[in-house]
Scaffold this active site. Structure first.
Site, PDB file in Angstrom:
ATOM      1  N   ARG A 114      25.682  55.185  48.709  1.00 59.03           N
ATOM      2  CA  ARG A 114      25.251  53.801  47.929  1.00 59.03           C
ATOM      3  C   ARG A 114      24.668  53.985  46.549  1.00 59.03           C
ATOM      4  O   ARG A 114      24.950  53.411  45.613  1.00 59.03           O
ATOM      5  CB  ARG A 114      24.267  52.912  48.822  1.00 59.03           C
ATOM      6  CG  ARG A 114      23.824  51.798  48.089  1.00 59.03           C
ATOM      7  CD  ARG A 114      23.332  50.356  48.670  1.00 59.03           C
ATOM      8  NE  ARG A 114      22.513  50.897  50.257  1.00 59.03           N
ATOM      9  CZ  ARG A 114      21.100  51.636  50.239  1.00 59.03           C
ATOM     10  NH1 ARG A 114      20.684  51.761  49.136  1.00 59.03           N
ATOM     11  NH2 ARG A 114      20.979  51.911  51.522  1.00 59.03           N
ATOM     12  N   TYR A 146      36.487  31.227  34.803  1.00 58.17           N
ATOM     13  CA  TYR A 146      37.102  31.423  36.095  1.00 58.17           C
ATOM     14  C   TYR A 146      36.141  30.660  37.053  1.00 58.17           C
ATOM     15  O   TYR A 146      34.906  30.632  37.357  1.00 58.17           O
ATOM     16  CB  TYR A 146      36.794  33.129  36.247  1.00 58.17           C
ATOM     17  CG  TYR A 146      37.402  33.330  37.663  1.00 58.17           C
ATOM     18  CD1 TYR A 146      38.441  33.495  37.874  1.00 58.17           C
ATOM     19  CD2 TYR A 146      36.476  33.802  38.695  1.00 58.17           C
ATOM     20  CE1 TYR A 146      39.159  33.918  39.161  1.00 58.17           C
ATOM     21  CE2 TYR A 146      36.709  34.175  39.845  1.00 58.17           C
ATOM     22  CZ  TYR A 146      38.340  34.238  40.309  1.00 58.17           C
ATOM     23  OH  TYR A 146      38.617  34.458  41.446  1.00 58.17           O
ATOM     24  N   ASP A 174      32.815  38.372  29.640  1.00 61.99           N
ATOM     25  CA  ASP A 174      33.817  38.651  30.965  1.00 61.99           C
ATOM     26  C   ASP A 174      35.049  39.185  30.182  1.00 61.99           C
ATOM     27  O   ASP A 174      35.566  38.226  29.563  1.00 61.99           O
ATOM     28  CB  ASP A 174      33.999  37.445  31.790  1.00 61.99           C
ATOM     29  CG  ASP A 174      35.072  37.508  32.935  1.00 61.99           C
ATOM     30  OD1 ASP A 174      35.872  38.482  32.726  1.00 61.99           O
ATOM     31  OD2 ASP A 174      34.989  37.108  34.036  1.00 61.99           O
ATOM     32  N   LYS A 229      42.151  43.017  38.256  1.00 65.91           N
ATOM     33  CA  LYS A 229      43.172  42.491  37.396  1.00 65.91           C
ATOM     34  C   LYS A 229      43.725  43.620  36.771  1.00 65.91           C
ATOM     35  O   LYS A 229      44.590  44.860  37.204  1.00 65.91           O
ATOM     36  CB  LYS A 229      42.330  41.707  36.656  1.00 65.91           C
ATOM     37  CG  LYS A 229      41.727  40.516  37.567  1.00 65.91           C
ATOM     38  CD  LYS A 229      42.317  39.558  38.435  1.00 65.91           C
ATOM     39  CE  LYS A 229      41.511  38.757  39.421  1.00 65.91           C
ATOM     40  NZ  LYS A 229      40.567  37.947  38.866  1.00 65.91           N
TER      41      LYS A 229
HETATM   42  C1  LIG Z   1      39.391  37.419  39.330  1.00 67.74           C
HETATM   43  C2  LIG Z   1      38.428  37.016  38.037  1.00 67.74           C
HETATM   44  C3  LIG Z   1      36.847  37.091  38.391  1.00 67.74           C
HETATM   45  C4  LIG Z   1      36.504  37.581  39.711  1.00 67.74           C
HETATM   46  O1  LIG Z   1      36.834  38.612  40.408  1.00 67.74           O
HETATM   47  P1  LIG Z   1      36.962  39.240  41.764  1.00 67.74           P
HETATM   48  O2  LIG Z   1      37.482  40.776  41.519  1.00 67.74           O
HETATM   49  O3  LIG Z   1      37.804  38.501  42.209  1.00 67.74           O
HETATM   50  O4  LIG Z   1      35.727  39.136  42.440  1.00 67.74           O
HETATM   51  C5  LIG Z   1      36.122  36.952  37.487  1.00 67.74           C
HETATM   52  N1  LIG Z   1      36.608  36.565  36.292  1.00 67.74           N
HETATM   53  C6  LIG Z   1      37.847  36.679  35.735  1.00 67.74           C
HETATM   54  C7  LIG Z   1      38.176  36.315  34.307  1.00 67.74           C
HETATM   55  C8  LIG Z   1      38.702  36.788  36.711  1.00 67.74           C
HETATM   56  O5  LIG Z   1      39.969  36.786  36.455  1.00 67.74           O
END
Ligand SMILES: *Cc1c(COP(=O)(O)O)cnc(C)c1O
Length: 380
Positions: free
Chosen positions: A44, A96, A170, A195
Site C-alpha cells: 500500500r 466530467y 484534470d 483513458k
Molecule cells: C473518466 C474521467 C474521470 C474519472 O476517471 P475514472 O478512471 O473513470 O475514475 C475524470 N475526469 C475525466 C475528464 C474523465 O474522462
C-alpha cells in the site's frame, strides 16, 4: 529529455536483479526486510511496479512526483482530502459527470462548499474567490462541450489574489502530449489514466502529478493513509500504454480534425464542438495553449431529439456505443443518458448538453473507414 523520449525513458531504469527492460509485475503485498526501515515494506505504501509508473507520471507532466490511484475518481478524492470543512472550491460548470457527482453528493455533506462557473472567462472565477477559497478545479478541454480554460491566465490571476489557493487541472482529455498544466502555473495535474494514458481500454486508473515537495508529501500521506492505490498489474499496463502515448495522440489528432470537418459540412449535423475548428469560440486560445486539438469531437443533430441520437448510435459499426474514451478504438456516447446522466436535466440543458448531443472518442483506425461509418449512420 524531450517529450517523446520521456514517454519511453522518463524515470525508468532496467530492473536491478535481472536487467529486465520492463519492470516486472511485482505481485506482492509485502517484502522480506533485512532491516526494519528499508524502502519497500508494504505494497500500500510502495510497490516497485507502481513506483516505475509513478516516476513515468512525474516525467511526462514535468512534475517532481507522480501518484497512481485505483481510479481517476480516487485521484480526485485524494485531492479533496487536502481540504477541511468550510473550505471553498471553484470548479467548472461543464465537468466530467462523476466529478460533479463526487463534489455535490459526497463532499458537500462533509462541509466543503462548491461553486460552478463557466471557466472560459477569468472573471467568473476571480469574482467567486473568498478568503475560504482553497482550490480551483479546472477541466480543459471540457467534457463534452470542448470549452477551453486559459490555465496560465487563471493561475496567474488566482495566485495574485491568494498564493495559497491550489490550482488543479484534470488533464485527461488533452494529455501531457498536448498541454502540460504544471508548466502553465497549476499545482496539481490529475488524469483518469483509464483513458489516453493507458490508451487501450483495459484498466481503470487515476494519476496525480505535482511539482511542490510539500504538496507531494501531503498527497503521498493521503494515498498511503486512505489506501486507494493502483495495483501492480494495472501499473504495468499503464506504463506500457504511456510508451506509445505520443504517437497515438498524433493519430488521434489527425483523425479528430478530419472528422470534425466532415461533420461540420454534413447536412444532418447541427453544431460541432471541436477546439481545432476556426469557428470554435476558444480556437485562438486552444492554438496557443495546446500543441494540437485532440481526438474528442462532440456534435448535435439538426433533428434535436433523443430518438434521432439513439438511431445514429444504433447504426454505427466501427464507433462502438460505450462509456469511456481515449482508447485506440473509436467510441460514441450519448452524453445526456450516459456520461452526464448524473447532472439534473435543467442544469444539463442550461450548459448546452442537449438531447441529441453525441460525443465521439475518435480512435486511431483508418479515417476513411471512420468517415464511412459516420456517413452510414447519419443516413440510416
Ligand atoms: C473518466 C474521467 C474521470 C474519472 O476517471 P475514472 O478512471 O473513470 O475514475 C475524470 N475526469 C475525466 C475528464 C474523465 O474522462
Amino acid at each position: 529529455m524531450k517529450f517523446n523520449t520521456k514517454t519511453i525513458h522518463g524515470g525508468q531504469k532496467p530492473e536491478k536483479s535481472t536487467g529486465a527492460i520492463m519492470p516486472p509485475i511485482f505481485q506482492t503485498s509485502t517484502y522480506a526486510q533485512t532491516n526494519p526501515d528499508q524502502e519497500f515494506h508494504y505494497s500500500r505504501g510502495e510497490n516497485p511496479t507502481r513506483k516505475a509508473l509513478e516516476d513515468s507520471f512525474a516525467a511526462i507532466e514535468n512534475g517532481t512526483k507522480g501518484f497512481a490511484f485505483s481510479s481517476g475518481l480516487a485521484a480526485i478524492d485524494a485531492v479533496l482530502r487536502l481540504l477541511k470543512p468550510g473550505d471553498e472550491i471553484i470548479a467548472g460548470d461543464d465537468l466530467y459527470g462523476g466529478t460533479y457527482r463526487m463534489f455535490t453528493k459526497l463532499f458537500q455533506k462533509y462541509g466543503l462548499e462548491f461553486s460552478f462557473v463557466d471557466t472560459d472567462s477569468l472573471k467568473n472565477i476571480t469574482d467567486k474567490i473568498t478568503e475560504n477559497t482553497k482550490l480551483i478545479w479546472l477541466e480543459t478541454p471540457t467534457n463534452p462541450l470542448m470549452k477551453i480554460a486559459d490555465i496560465n491566465a487563471i493561475s496567474n490571476a488566482v495566485k495574485e489574489i491568494n498564493n495559497e489557493i491550489l490550482i488543479a487541472v484534470d488533464n485527461t482529455f488533452a494529455t501531457p502530449y498536448l498541454q502540460q498544466p504544471l508548466n502553465l502555473g497549476a499545482d496539481i495535474v490529475m488524469h483518469s489514466a483509464t483513458k489516453y494514458l493507458g490508451g487501450h481500454s483495459d484498466i481503470i486508473m487515476g494519476a496525480l502529478m505535482v511539482k511542490d515537495a510539500k504538496l507531494a508529501e501531503e498527497i503521498h500521506f493521503i494515498q498511503f493513509a486512505a489506501g486507494a492505490i493502483a495495483g501492480p498489474m494495472d501499473s504495468f499496463l499503464a506504463l506500457r500504454g504511456i510508451k506509445t502515448l505520443h504517437i497515438r495522440i498524433q493519430r488521434h489528432c489527425e483523425n479528430g480534425k478530419v472528422i470534425a470537418n466532415f461533420l461540420k459540412n454534413h447536412p444532418k449535423v447541427g453544431k460541432v464542438y471541436y477546439p481545432g475548428l476556426a469557428e470554435h469560440p476558444n480556437f485562438e486560445l486552444a492554438k496557443k495553449q495546446m500543441k494540437d486539438f485532440g481526438g474528442m469531437v462532440s456534435f448535435s443533430l439538426k433533428e434535436e431529439t433523443k430518438e434521432a441520437a439513439f438511431k445514429f448510435l444504433e447504426n454505427t459499426k466501427l464507433f462502438t456505443l460505450a462509456e469511456s474514451l481515449g482508447g485506440v478504438e473509436s467510441l460514441a456516447n450519448h452524453s445526456a443518458t450516459m456520461s452526464h446522466a448524473s447532472i439534473p436535466e435543467e442544469e444539463r440543458l442550461k450548459i448546452g448538453i442537449t438531447d441529441s448531443l453525441i460525443r465521439l472518442s475518435v480512435g486511431i483506425e483508418d479515417v476513411e473507414d471512420l468517415i464511412q461509418d459516420l456517413e452510414n449512420a447519419l443516413q440510416a
